[in-house]
Design a protein around this motif. Structure first.
Motif, PDB file in Angstrom:
ATOM      1  N   PRO A   1      -7.940  -0.979   4.759  1.00 16.05           N
ATOM      2  CA  PRO A   1      -7.749  -0.715   3.290  1.00 16.05           C
ATOM      3  C   PRO A   1      -6.799  -1.809   2.684  1.00 16.05           C
ATOM      4  O   PRO A   1      -5.731  -1.542   2.203  1.00 16.05           O
ATOM      5  CB  PRO A   1      -6.917   0.472   3.353  1.00 16.05           C
ATOM      6  CG  PRO A   1      -6.576   0.571   4.946  1.00 16.05           C
ATOM      7  CD  PRO A   1      -7.452  -0.013   5.677  1.00 16.05           C
TER       8      PRO A   1
ATOM      9  N   GLY B   1      -3.820   9.921   4.356  1.00  9.60           N
ATOM     10  CA  GLY B   1      -4.051   8.407   4.802  1.00  9.60           C
ATOM     11  C   GLY B   1      -4.934   7.547   3.939  1.00  9.60           C
ATOM     12  O   GLY B   1      -5.046   6.307   3.972  1.00  9.60           O
ATOM     13  N   ARG B   2      -5.524   8.303   2.803  1.00  9.75           N
ATOM     14  CA  ARG B   2      -6.051   7.466   1.708  1.00  9.75           C
ATOM     15  C   ARG B   2      -5.124   6.635   0.953  1.00  9.75           C
ATOM     16  O   ARG B   2      -3.912   7.017   0.884  1.00  9.75           O
ATOM     17  CB  ARG B   2      -6.902   8.380   0.877  1.00  9.75           C
ATOM     18  CG  ARG B   2      -8.149   9.180   1.493  1.00  9.75           C
ATOM     19  CD  ARG B   2      -9.005   9.879   0.373  1.00  9.75           C
ATOM     20  NE  ARG B   2      -7.862  11.022  -0.067  1.00  9.75           N
ATOM     21  CZ  ARG B   2      -7.802  11.261  -1.230  1.00  9.75           C
ATOM     22  NH1 ARG B   2      -8.356  10.740  -2.134  1.00  9.75           N
ATOM     23  NH2 ARG B   2      -6.851  12.279  -1.530  1.00  9.75           N
ATOM     24  N   VAL B   3      -5.553   5.503   0.562  1.00  5.07           N
ATOM     25  CA  VAL B   3      -4.841   4.630  -0.373  1.00  5.07           C
ATOM     26  C   VAL B   3      -4.595   5.150  -1.681  1.00  5.07           C
ATOM     27  O   VAL B   3      -5.501   5.559  -2.288  1.00  5.07           O
ATOM     28  CB  VAL B   3      -5.449   3.135  -0.388  1.00  5.07           C
ATOM     29  CG1 VAL B   3      -4.586   2.216  -1.324  1.00  5.07           C
ATOM     30  CG2 VAL B   3      -5.307   2.468   1.077  1.00  5.07           C
ATOM     31  N   ARG B   4      -3.307   5.593  -2.011  1.00  6.54           N
ATOM     32  CA  ARG B   4      -3.246   6.032  -3.337  1.00  6.54           C
ATOM     33  C   ARG B   4      -2.914   4.935  -4.538  1.00  6.54           C
ATOM     34  O   ARG B   4      -3.297   4.856  -5.400  1.00  6.54           O
ATOM     35  CB  ARG B   4      -1.679   6.749  -3.446  1.00  6.54           C
ATOM     36  CG  ARG B   4      -1.432   7.513  -4.814  1.00  6.54           C
ATOM     37  CD  ARG B   4      -0.143   8.448  -4.582  1.00  6.54           C
ATOM     38  NE  ARG B   4       0.841   7.585  -3.894  1.00  6.54           N
ATOM     39  CZ  ARG B   4       2.052   7.649  -3.763  1.00  6.54           C
ATOM     40  NH1 ARG B   4       2.556   9.148  -4.500  1.00  6.54           N
ATOM     41  NH2 ARG B   4       2.942   7.050  -3.257  1.00  6.54           N
TER      42      ARG B   4
ATOM     43  N   TYR C   1      -1.793   0.229  -4.432  1.00  4.84           N
ATOM     44  CA  TYR C   1      -1.553  -0.856  -3.857  1.00  4.84           C
ATOM     45  C   TYR C   1      -1.004  -1.999  -4.830  1.00  4.84           C
ATOM     46  O   TYR C   1      -1.406  -1.985  -5.940  1.00  4.84           O
ATOM     47  CB  TYR C   1      -3.000  -1.393  -3.116  1.00  4.84           C
ATOM     48  CG  TYR C   1      -3.975  -1.863  -3.985  1.00  4.84           C
ATOM     49  CD1 TYR C   1      -4.024  -3.308  -4.554  1.00  4.84           C
ATOM     50  CD2 TYR C   1      -4.848  -1.102  -4.620  1.00  4.84           C
ATOM     51  CE1 TYR C   1      -5.014  -3.637  -5.372  1.00  4.84           C
ATOM     52  CE2 TYR C   1      -5.966  -1.390  -5.257  1.00  4.84           C
ATOM     53  CZ  TYR C   1      -6.157  -2.858  -5.790  1.00  4.84           C
ATOM     54  OH  TYR C   1      -7.094  -3.301  -6.708  1.00  4.84           O
TER      55      TYR C   1
ATOM     56  N   ASN D   1       0.797  -1.192  -0.155  1.00  2.08           N
ATOM     57  CA  ASN D   1       0.002  -0.049   0.062  1.00  2.08           C
ATOM     58  C   ASN D   1       0.902   1.301  -0.125  1.00  2.08           C
ATOM     59  O   ASN D   1       1.881   1.312   0.687  1.00  2.08           O
ATOM     60  CB  ASN D   1      -0.992   0.007   1.236  1.00  2.08           C
ATOM     61  CG  ASN D   1      -2.295  -0.634   0.850  1.00  2.08           C
ATOM     62  OD1 ASN D   1      -2.490  -1.370   0.082  1.00  2.08           O
ATOM     63  ND2 ASN D   1      -3.101  -0.646   2.121  1.00  2.08           N
ATOM     64  N   GLU D   2       0.346   2.171  -0.723  1.00  2.00           N
ATOM     65  CA  GLU D   2       1.019   3.427  -0.801  1.00  2.00           C
ATOM     66  C   GLU D   2       0.029   4.462  -0.556  1.00  2.00           C
ATOM     67  O   GLU D   2      -1.224   4.270  -0.934  1.00  2.00           O
ATOM     68  CB  GLU D   2       1.627   3.909  -2.154  1.00  2.00           C
ATOM     69  CG  GLU D   2       2.780   2.932  -2.627  1.00  2.00           C
ATOM     70  CD  GLU D   2       3.098   3.369  -4.092  1.00  2.00           C
ATOM     71  OE1 GLU D   2       3.008   4.514  -4.384  1.00  2.00           O
ATOM     72  OE2 GLU D   2       3.915   2.384  -4.631  1.00  2.00           O
ATOM     73  N   TYR D   3       0.223   5.561   0.492  1.00  2.00           N
ATOM     74  CA  TYR D   3      -0.783   6.316   1.122  1.00  2.00           C
ATOM     75  C   TYR D   3      -0.692   7.643   0.390  1.00  2.00           C
ATOM     76  O   TYR D   3       0.515   8.277   0.502  1.00  2.00           O
ATOM     77  CB  TYR D   3      -0.872   6.266   2.458  1.00  2.00           C
ATOM     78  CG  TYR D   3      -1.032   4.840   3.062  1.00  2.00           C
ATOM     79  CD1 TYR D   3      -2.572   4.672   3.138  1.00  2.00           C
ATOM     80  CD2 TYR D   3      -0.209   3.942   3.224  1.00  2.00           C
ATOM     81  CE1 TYR D   3      -2.880   3.231   3.506  1.00  2.00           C
ATOM     82  CE2 TYR D   3      -0.545   2.804   3.428  1.00  2.00           C
ATOM     83  CZ  TYR D   3      -1.819   2.483   3.947  1.00  2.00           C
ATOM     84  OH  TYR D   3      -2.013   0.936   4.362  1.00  2.00           O
TER      85      TYR D   3
END
Length: 145
Positions: A129, A52-55, A57, A46-48
């Motif tokens: 997430p 904090g939202r996931v950018r 995955y 995961n990259e955020y």
């Protein structure tokens, strides 16, 4: 509720009030298992965004991690990988991730004749997430603890 409850110290903690698994007779029912890292609770791949939202995955990283977590629960239950008889996979993006999920599955279960049965469902979200979660059933021998 009947059956022996299993808590696996080598698997990530459940995100709710439920056990990792429950043995009833010669069957072992695993609760939904995700790819979170057992030590850090991080989600592999995961990259955020800063908020904090996931950018982005990596479904391949998450697929390997979720299968490792399933193995940890099986081992804590006294079961083996070969005891798996049924797996339900939940993907949050079936169109994007199904092919990669199939490729990882084939690494762990190269022979369809000995692989567990499998169903894969596309869903809109999971409680954390993550992009994949597995629900598994294993058949155990009577002498397994």
């Amino acid at each position: 509720m009947a059956g022996r409850v299993v808590h696996a110290s080598a698997a990530p903690k459940p995100v709710g009030a439920y056990p990792h698994a429950r043995r009833v007779g010669d069957l072992l029912f695993l609760s939904g298992i995700g790819p979170r890292d057992p030590a850090s609770d991080a989600i592999p791949g995961n990259e955020y965004f800063a908020d904090g939202r996931v950018r982005a995955y990596d479904i391949t990283a998450q697929a390997h991690a979720v299968l490792a977590n399933v193995r940890a629960v099986l081992e804590a239950s006294g079961a083996r990988w070969e005891d798996l008889v049924d797996v339900t996979a939940y993907l949050t993006d079936m169109a994007r991730d199904f092919k990669a999920w199939n490729a990882v599955w084939a690494e762990y279960f190269p022979d369809p004749a000995t692989a567990p049965c499998r169903t894969t469902l596309g869903i809109t979200a999971l409680p954390t997430p993550i992009a994949i979660e597995l629900k598994c059933v294993a058949a155990l021998k009577g002498d397994t603890p």
